[in-house]
Design a protein around this motif. Structure first.
Motif, short mmCIF file in Angstrom:
data_model
loop_
_atom_site.label_atom_id
_atom_site.label_comp_id
_atom_site.label_asym_id
_atom_site.label_seq_id
_atom_site.Cartn_x
_atom_site.Cartn_y
_atom_site.Cartn_z
N THR A 1 0.86 -1.18 0.00
CA THR A 1 0.00 0.00 0.00
C THR A 1 0.89 1.23 0.00
OG1 THR A 1 -1.78 -1.10 1.22
CG2 THR A 1 -1.74 1.31 1.27
N SER A 2 0.79 2.04 -1.05
CA SER A 2 1.61 3.25 -1.11
C SER A 2 0.97 4.24 -2.09
CB SER A 2 3.03 2.92 -1.58
OG SER A 2 3.85 4.06 -1.54
N PRO A 3 0.88 5.50 -1.71
CA PRO A 3 1.20 6.04 -0.39
C PRO A 3 0.28 5.43 0.67
CG PRO A 3 0.95 7.80 -2.02
CD PRO A 3 0.44 6.54 -2.65
N MET A 4 0.79 5.24 1.87
CA MET A 4 -0.02 4.63 2.92
C MET A 4 -0.68 5.70 3.78
SD MET A 4 2.89 3.14 5.50
CE MET A 4 4.49 3.94 5.68
N GLY A 5 -1.78 5.29 4.42
CA GLY A 5 -2.50 6.20 5.29
C GLY A 5 -3.79 6.69 4.68
N LEU A 6 -4.61 7.34 5.50
CA LEU A 6 -5.84 7.97 5.03
C LEU A 6 -5.55 9.42 4.63
CD1 LEU A 6 -8.42 6.66 7.65
CD2 LEU A 6 -7.71 5.62 5.50
N GLU A 7 -6.28 9.93 3.68
CA GLU A 7 -6.06 11.29 3.18
C GLU A 7 -6.53 12.31 4.21
OE1 GLU A 7 -4.89 14.25 2.06
OE2 GLU A 7 -4.51 12.89 0.38
N LEU A 8 -5.58 12.90 4.92
CA LEU A 8 -5.87 13.94 5.91
C LEU A 8 -5.22 15.26 5.53
CD1 LEU A 8 -5.22 11.96 9.25
CD2 LEU A 8 -7.36 12.17 7.97
N ASN A 9 -4.52 15.27 4.38
CA ASN A 9 -3.70 16.43 4.02
C ASN A 9 -2.69 16.72 5.12
OD1 ASN A 9 -2.96 18.30 2.08
ND2 ASN A 9 -4.24 19.92 2.95
N ALA A 10 -2.13 15.64 5.69
CA ALA A 10 -1.21 15.76 6.82
C ALA A 10 0.11 16.36 6.40
CB ALA A 10 -0.99 14.38 7.44
N GLU A 11 0.74 17.09 7.32
CA GLU A 11 2.03 17.72 7.04
C GLU A 11 3.09 17.36 8.08
OE1 GLU A 11 1.83 21.89 6.41
OE2 GLU A 11 0.41 21.77 4.74
N THR A 12 2.78 17.50 9.35
CA THR A 12 3.78 17.26 10.40
C THR A 12 3.98 15.76 10.59
OG1 THR A 12 2.19 17.14 12.22
CG2 THR A 12 2.97 19.34 11.56
N PRO A 13 5.12 15.35 11.17
CA PRO A 13 5.32 13.92 11.45
C PRO A 13 4.20 13.31 12.26
CG PRO A 13 7.38 15.11 11.72
CD PRO A 13 6.31 16.15 11.51
N GLU A 14 3.68 14.05 13.24
CA GLU A 14 2.60 13.54 14.07
C GLU A 14 1.31 13.35 13.28
OE1 GLU A 14 5.78 15.20 16.42
OE2 GLU A 14 4.56 16.08 14.82
N GLU A 15 1.02 14.30 12.39
CA GLU A 15 -0.18 14.18 11.55
C GLU A 15 -0.05 13.02 10.57
OE1 GLU A 15 -1.56 18.89 11.45
OE2 GLU A 15 -0.43 18.03 9.78
#
Length: 274
Positions: A223-237
């Motif tokens: 799975t890549s890119p992995m994760g749900l689409e949150l428009n995350a930017e920081t490492p924590e997000e």
């Protein structure tokens, strides 16, 4: 027996805990007798042996495959009628599959990897972190990890028991490392293998793997890119996005917003009250 079960969980192994929960009349063992049954049918301990135990082992292996507990009843009266003996008693047996604690394997202990370790530990998961760079996969750098593997990415399967409860997150620093490590990781029974980065990065990596004759079916496991689409930017997000996907997969969620328009339901009911 409970200490043994806890040890097996720490080792990432699956086992069925079998317990006699009721006994009536003449029977081989009584309430509280326990036995462990492994996926291959091997056992530790006994609940009485004989035909009854043989049937219980078969049921326990099936319970492990299904991942669901079951209660079994056996009578010791008339083998010609399918009973397991002639002692005259009756047993109830509880079979409980015990799966290992979900393990998050983080490959790459940079900023994102450290954030993933912190959040995964908070979520109650077992955390293993790996990095080929000296000083990265250490207790000082990633204190939340249960295990630290300072090794080359291709060596990980030899250093860690990767099973169906292992979720692998490659938070690596480039395509070269992904190409180096993925063939060995794809050969494991891991529940999930994700790679950080952009779509273009993964397309580049996948093409190189094809040129190295890695099977297309194995490449499709990633799975890549992995994760749900949150428009995350920081490492924590970014860590939140990745682990939200893992929780979704484990719990059978959809990842869709859960907001509900209560006013629509109110109007559909035809109410005129404020």
């Amino acid at each position: 027996m409970f200490e043994r079960v806890a040890q097996l969980q720490r080792e990432g192994r699956t086992v069925a805990l079998v317990t006699v929960i009721a006994a009536r009349g003449s029977v081989p063992r009584h309430e509280g007798s326990k036995m462990l049954v492994f996926p291959d049918g091997t056992t530790e301990g006994t609940i009485g042996g004989g035909e009854m135990e043989s049937r219980v082992i078969q049921q326990a292996v099936e319970a492990l495959r299904a991942g669901r507990s079951r209660i079994l009843n056996y009578e010791f009266r008339d083998p010609d009628q399918g009973d397991v003996g002639v002692c005259g008693g009756e047993l109830d047996v509880y079979v409980e599959p015990v799966a290992p604690q979900p393990t998050i394997l983080i490959v790459g202990a940079g900023h994102v990897g450290q954030a993933v370790a912190h959040l995964a530990r908070w979520l109650g998961m077992r955390v293993v972190v790996s990095d080929d760079r000296p000083g990265f996969a250490t207790e000082e750098t990633v204190p939340e990890a249960d295990e630290h593997l300072a090794c080359e990415i291709g060596e990980i399967p030899q250093r860690l028991n990767i099973n169906e409860q292992t979720y692998i997150l490659l938070t690596t620093r480039g395509v070269a490392l992904d190409v180096e490590g993925l063939p060995a990781l794809l050969a494991t029974p891991a529940a999930y293998i994700g790679v950080i980065g952009s779509r273009r990065r993964w397309e580049t990596c996948a093409q190189i793997l094809r040129e190295l004759d890695v099977d297309e079916a194995l490449i499709a496991r990633v799975t890549s890119p992995m994760g749900l689409e949150l428009n995350a930017e920081t490492p924590e997000e970014i860590a939140l996005s990745m682990l939200a996907e893992i929780v979704m997969l484990r719990r059978g969620g959809t990842g869709e917003p859960m907001g509900h328009d209560a006013s629509r339901s109110y109007m559909e009911q035809g109410s005129t009250e404020p």
